[in-house]
Scaffold this motif. Structure first.
Motif, mmCIF file in Angstrom:
data_model
loop_
_atom_site.group_PDB
_atom_site.id
_atom_site.type_symbol
_atom_site.label_atom_id
_atom_site.label_comp_id
_atom_site.label_asym_id
_atom_site.label_seq_id
_atom_site.Cartn_x
_atom_site.Cartn_y
_atom_site.Cartn_z
ATOM 1 N N THR A 279 0.709 -0.983 0.050
ATOM 2 C CA THR A 279 0.219 0.063 0.010
ATOM 3 C C THR A 279 0.848 1.291 0.002
ATOM 4 O OG1 THR A 279 -1.650 -1.321 1.220
ATOM 5 C CG2 THR A 279 -1.823 1.392 1.264
ATOM 6 N N TYR A 280 1.715 1.207 1.002
ATOM 7 C CA TYR A 280 2.767 2.607 1.207
ATOM 8 C C TYR A 280 4.081 2.279 0.690
ATOM 9 C CZ TYR A 280 -1.555 3.788 3.897
ATOM 10 O OH TYR A 280 -2.707 3.925 4.351
ATOM 11 N N GLY A 281 4.373 1.109 0.151
ATOM 12 C CA GLY A 281 6.155 1.002 -0.428
ATOM 13 C C GLY A 281 6.841 0.854 0.774
ATOM 14 N N GLY A 282 7.976 0.475 0.569
ATOM 15 C CA GLY A 282 8.796 0.231 1.838
ATOM 16 C C GLY A 282 8.731 -1.225 2.245
ATOM 17 N N PHE A 283 9.614 -1.452 3.316
ATOM 18 C CA PHE A 283 9.563 -2.666 3.901
ATOM 19 C C PHE A 283 9.313 -2.620 5.419
ATOM 20 C CE2 PHE A 283 12.068 -2.162 0.097
ATOM 21 C CZ PHE A 283 11.316 -3.318 -0.718
ATOM 22 N N GLY A 284 8.772 -3.543 5.962
ATOM 23 C CA GLY A 284 8.357 -3.593 7.454
ATOM 24 C C GLY A 284 7.470 -2.533 7.856
ATOM 25 N N ARG A 285 7.609 -2.053 9.033
ATOM 26 C CA ARG A 285 6.601 -1.288 9.854
ATOM 27 C C ARG A 285 7.329 -0.126 10.101
ATOM 28 N NH1 ARG A 285 4.160 -5.596 14.270
ATOM 29 N NH2 ARG A 285 3.039 -6.965 12.799
ATOM 30 N N LYS B 107 9.924 3.921 9.126
ATOM 31 C CA LYS B 107 10.378 3.387 7.737
ATOM 32 C C LYS B 107 11.894 4.319 7.382
ATOM 33 C CE LYS B 107 6.696 1.168 5.599
ATOM 34 N NZ LYS B 107 5.641 1.564 4.551
ATOM 35 N N PHE B 108 12.747 3.729 7.243
ATOM 36 C CA PHE B 108 14.129 4.319 6.744
ATOM 37 C C PHE B 108 14.198 4.263 5.090
ATOM 38 C CE2 PHE B 108 14.705 3.728 10.967
ATOM 39 C CZ PHE B 108 15.955 4.746 11.482
ATOM 40 N N PRO B 109 14.594 5.287 4.298
ATOM 41 C CA PRO B 109 14.843 5.066 2.930
ATOM 42 C C PRO B 109 15.765 3.612 2.972
ATOM 43 C CG PRO B 109 15.025 7.299 3.539
ATOM 44 C CD PRO B 109 15.243 6.457 4.782
ATOM 45 N N PRO B 110 15.294 2.654 2.160
ATOM 46 C CA PRO B 110 16.003 1.401 1.746
ATOM 47 C C PRO B 110 16.843 1.635 0.756
ATOM 48 C CG PRO B 110 13.888 1.015 0.954
ATOM 49 C CD PRO B 110 13.720 2.451 1.632
ATOM 50 N N SER B 111 17.917 2.536 0.691
ATOM 51 C CA SER B 111 18.552 3.030 -0.574
ATOM 52 C C SER B 111 19.267 1.626 -1.215
ATOM 53 C CB SER B 111 19.762 4.024 -0.242
ATOM 54 O OG SER B 111 19.025 4.989 0.188
ATOM 55 N N MET B 112 20.127 0.764 -0.388
ATOM 56 C CA MET B 112 20.932 -0.143 -0.935
ATOM 57 C C MET B 112 20.159 -1.327 -1.560
ATOM 58 S SD MET B 112 22.514 1.558 1.404
ATOM 59 C CE MET B 112 22.166 0.990 3.022
ATOM 60 N N THR C 137 27.036 -6.062 7.375
ATOM 61 C CA THR C 137 25.588 -5.679 7.148
ATOM 62 C C THR C 137 25.348 -4.132 6.653
ATOM 63 O OG1 THR C 137 24.955 -5.357 9.416
ATOM 64 C CG2 THR C 137 24.672 -7.578 8.333
ATOM 65 N N ASP C 138 24.402 -3.761 5.737
ATOM 66 C CA ASP C 138 24.210 -2.548 5.409
ATOM 67 C C ASP C 138 23.122 -1.868 6.280
ATOM 68 O OD1 ASP C 138 25.851 -2.815 3.142
ATOM 69 O OD2 ASP C 138 24.027 -3.039 1.714
ATOM 70 N N ASN C 139 23.459 -0.751 6.744
ATOM 71 C CA ASN C 139 22.309 -0.332 7.751
ATOM 72 C C ASN C 139 21.781 1.068 7.114
ATOM 73 O OD1 ASN C 139 22.099 -1.960 10.178
ATOM 74 N ND2 ASN C 139 24.203 -1.656 9.909
ATOM 75 N N ALA C 140 22.063 2.517 7.785
ATOM 76 C CA ALA C 140 21.798 3.633 6.749
ATOM 77 C C ALA C 140 22.807 3.742 5.797
ATOM 78 C CB ALA C 140 21.780 4.657 8.081
ATOM 79 N N PHE D 294 19.260 -6.181 4.774
ATOM 80 C CA PHE D 294 20.543 -5.781 5.238
ATOM 81 C C PHE D 294 21.832 -6.093 4.595
ATOM 82 C CE2 PHE D 294 17.362 -6.416 8.657
ATOM 83 C CZ PHE D 294 17.251 -5.015 9.056
ATOM 84 N N ALA D 295 21.671 -6.688 3.243
ATOM 85 C CA ALA D 295 22.608 -6.739 2.366
ATOM 86 C C ALA D 295 22.266 -6.478 1.080
ATOM 87 C CB ALA D 295 22.721 -8.325 2.243
ATOM 88 N N GLY D 296 21.811 -5.019 0.783
ATOM 89 C CA GLY D 296 21.526 -4.393 -0.315
ATOM 90 C C GLY D 296 22.553 -4.356 -1.292
ATOM 91 N N TRP D 297 23.746 -3.732 -1.041
ATOM 92 C CA TRP D 297 24.627 -3.818 -2.061
ATOM 93 C C TRP D 297 25.460 -5.025 -2.341
ATOM 94 C CZ3 TRP D 297 27.939 1.448 -1.934
ATOM 95 C CH2 TRP D 297 27.402 2.493 -2.527
#
Length: 673
Positions: free
Chosen positions: A194-200, A203-208, A527-530, A575-578
């Motif tokens: 509905t709103y995009g992103g992941f989890g509750r 919400k942080f921008p999930p850039s990686m 792990t990737d974070n911010a 947590f492993a985007g890149w």
């Protein structure tokens, strides 16, 4: 009377220079004083844009009675987490182990030999909501130190030993196509349709992660990436007047941000929206890129040409009180006051400003759900008038230190945006920032980058793994875009430092150098974070360098390191985007990067081929242009212009297809390579 922080280069430390607390910077002198006096150390860690750091400073560190209590019983050390991420990382691990949670401000009590024995985050001046008052904490810790010191010291030694023994959870393995499918499917379970992103919330921008999805390119991956990017760009987390993203949204709908704006978020998201434009041609992505770059150049660029770390969440409201979001929030009455009744009512609909408010005290953050976009000229005029009126408000403070890694990520993204959108002025801005990092941060006698600088003066903290790798990747990109091999040689120098100082002996890298200050454990976050982990940032740099130079040693080293953590991709894709993104490029033939060499006389014809290559080549590709016989780039060697016209060579592993001079032929090769 200023305290010992008066000569610091960190704006965060300088914010505390007039506290009555006898603060010291992190270093041997502070711990020698603790040893000499027999006092424990009170370590306080935060950063300039941190709202709750400001709150605790005002409530406790500016209070004479609290300061007297601190000065009498402790050696007090203040650390900027952005300047010393190594200190922050190891003591945050202790804080999370001792309390089950973390955050900033972080408060840790240490023995004189730097071992933690008690920790917390924000403490209020009076007990509330289950939290003890800060003065109660000081009393209790001081009493334990005075009355049960042997027990405290023994406990601290045990805590430090336990944390130091904790090793990275084994996650070796080469990533397979099945692992990539598992990662995407796992992410789909966390996706908010509905709103995009992941989890509750929050919400942080999930850039990686977005970069990984865009490289994946499947229908499901692009759906998740596009929905998330659209929701963020239309939400309150994005500044709808002038551009730029806030650090995170406190709700699941991207409506109310935590208003601080960080360079690293905007650097990474600039790359994501450029990639989204290349993948989909979505005009929203193009708008976000242009607005974000304009905002970065206007509000974060320093007089020396690099980019400042952040803007605060807080600013003075109309009553003169420091308040989070005061600069950004609006009521319907505010809109009418600036725009008049008709445009004010229209703007309230366009930006979802309600009488009830979406933020605090009846105020709203500005969103842009899509109303009014059929009147672009009116919308542009309203935005300009509101932005001009907002400039009359008290502005948030700016942390103007320059962080090497964050500038590296920005230069990387800004170069790509410049080439894709045909903006040589953006490329020049990237070059100036990259030059500042080399001229100020690189210490030739130390063969090391410094982590930060301010006003053209380097800070004292040594650069960590992410600094050297992020800047190296940026320099490879800049070398490609400018055709100047000096940037590639500088990247080569930085990657040599990575191999000399950071290897862990198991195929990966530590976050701190071998000759760095020894903490109770040597940090190593994979792990990737911010921001990307140091390891994933290094993989990116090595892959780019391998593709540009054709030197297999860089690729082999990247493969070796990736194999130490490959299982993280299917197990923990958020947590492993890149790591995931680089694996897509290495594993899936359809996503494999290419090398594009464009040779021939400079001019519009060559520019058209170069821009097309940057726009259409798979993510992670390298594009370099130059005259025939140009020195310094192996990719240009033995390439000739056909019939004297600019000519493009599309290669993979330096094995090239037939040269072409026509943009349509180049586009076809890039589609089918």
């Amino acid at each position: 009377m200023p305290n010992r922080l008066a000569n610091a280069t960190s704006p965060y430390l300088l914010q505390h220079a007039d506290n009555p607390v006898d603060w010291r910077e992190w270093g041997d002198e502070a711990f020698a004083e603790a040893e000499r006096t027999g006092k424990p150390v009170l370590l306080s860690v935060g950063y300039a844009a941190c709202h709750w750091c400001h709150v605790m400073a005002h409530e406790s560190f500016e209070d004479e009675a609290t300061a007297a209590q601190m000065n009498a019983r402790f050696v007090n050390v203040k650390v900027d987490r952005e300047e010393r991420p190594d200190v922050d990382t190891v003591y945050m691990a202790a804080t999370q182990a001792l309390t089950g949670q973390g955050g900033w401000p972080m408060t840790v009590f240490l023995t004189p030999d730097r071992k933690p024995f008690y920790a917390g985050t924000y403490f209020p001046p009076t007990a509330r909501q289950g939290m003890p008052a800060f003065s109660q904490v000081l009393d209790a810790v001081s009493a334990a130190w005075d009355d049960r010191r042997d027990e405290v010291v023994s406990s601290a030694a045990g805590i430090a030993a336990q944390l130091a023994e904790q090793r990275l959870v084994a996650a070796p393995g080469a990533v397979t196509p099945a692992d990539l499918d598992a990662a995407r499917q796992g992410l789909e379970r966390d996706f908010d349709p509905t709103y995009g992103g992941f989890g509750r919330a929050p919400k942080f921008p999930p850039s990686m992660v977005l970069e990984a999805l865009l490289r994946d390119g499947s229908e499901q991956a692009l759906e998740m990436a596009s929905r998330t990017c659209t929701a963020m760009a239309r939400g309150g987390i994005y500044d709808q007047l002038v551009g730029g993203f806030a650090r995170y949204s406190v709700d699941a709908h991207w409506v109310v941000p935590h208003f601080e704006k960080m360079l690293y978020d905007n650097a990474l998201l600039l790359g994501v929206y450029t990639h989204l434009w290349r993948r989909t041609g979505d005009p929203l992505a193009s708008r976000v890129v242009e607005e974000t770059v304009d905002w970065l150049l206007r509000e974060l660029r320093t007089p020396q040409g690099a980019f400042a770390a952040s803007l605060d969440a807080d600013s003075l409201d109309a009553s003169g009180h420091l308040h989070e979001g005061a600069f950004y929030a609006w009521t319907p009455e505010h809109l009418v006051e600036v725009l008049g009744p008709e445009d004010g009512a229209w703007a309230a609909r366009v930006f979802a400003v309600t009488t009830a408010g979406t933020f605090e005290h009846g105020a709203s953050t500005l969103q842009r759900p899509g109303v009014g976009e059929d009147e672009p000229e009116r919308l542009a005029g309203v935005r300009a008038r509101l932005a001009e009126a907002r400039e009359q408000r008290a502005r948030p403070g700016r942390d103007d230190k320059v962080v090497a890694a964050w500038n590296g990520w920005l230069v990387d993204s800004l170069v790509e945006a410049a080439e894709v959108f045909g903006r040589p002025d953006w490329r020049e801005a990237a070059r100036a920032a990259a030059e500042l990092v080399w001229e100020v941060h690189w210490q030739a006698d130390e063969r090391r980058l410094r982590r930060t600088s301010r006003d053209g003066r380097p800070g004292g903290a040594a650069g960590i793994l992410e600094d050297h790798s992020a800047v190296a990747a940026a320099y490879v990109r800049l070398g490609c875009a400018t055709g100047d091999p000096v940037w590639v040689e500088r990247a080569r120098t930085l990657l040599a430092v990575v191999e000399e100082q950071f290897p862990d002996g198991r195929g990966g890298w530590f976050d701190t150098a071998a000759d760095a200050e020894a903490l109770y454990t040597r940090p190593q976050e994979v792990t990737d974070n911010a921001t990307p982990s140091g390891l994933s940032a290094t993989l990116r740099a090595l892959h780019l360098m391998a593709r540009l130079t054709g030197e297999d040693a860089y690729a082999r080293r990247a493969d070796e390191a990736a194999a130490t953590v490959g299982a993280l991709v299917p197990r923990a894709p958020r947590f492993a985007g890149w790591l995931w993104a680089e694996a897509v490029s290495e594993v899936l033939p359809a996503a494999a990067p290419v090398e594009v060499a464009v040779v021939g006389p400079a001019g519009p014809e060559r520019d058209a081929l170069v821009r097309l290559a940057w726009d259409r080549a798979p993510a992670g590709s390298v594009v370099v242009a130059g005259e025939e016989g140009a020195a310094g780039f192996a990719l240009l060697e033995d390439r000739s212009a056909r019939d004297g016209r600019p000519t493009a060579y599309v290669c993979r592993g330096f094995v090239c297809r037939l040269p072409v001079t026509d943009p349509e032929a180049l586009a076809e090769q890039l589609r089918t390579v």
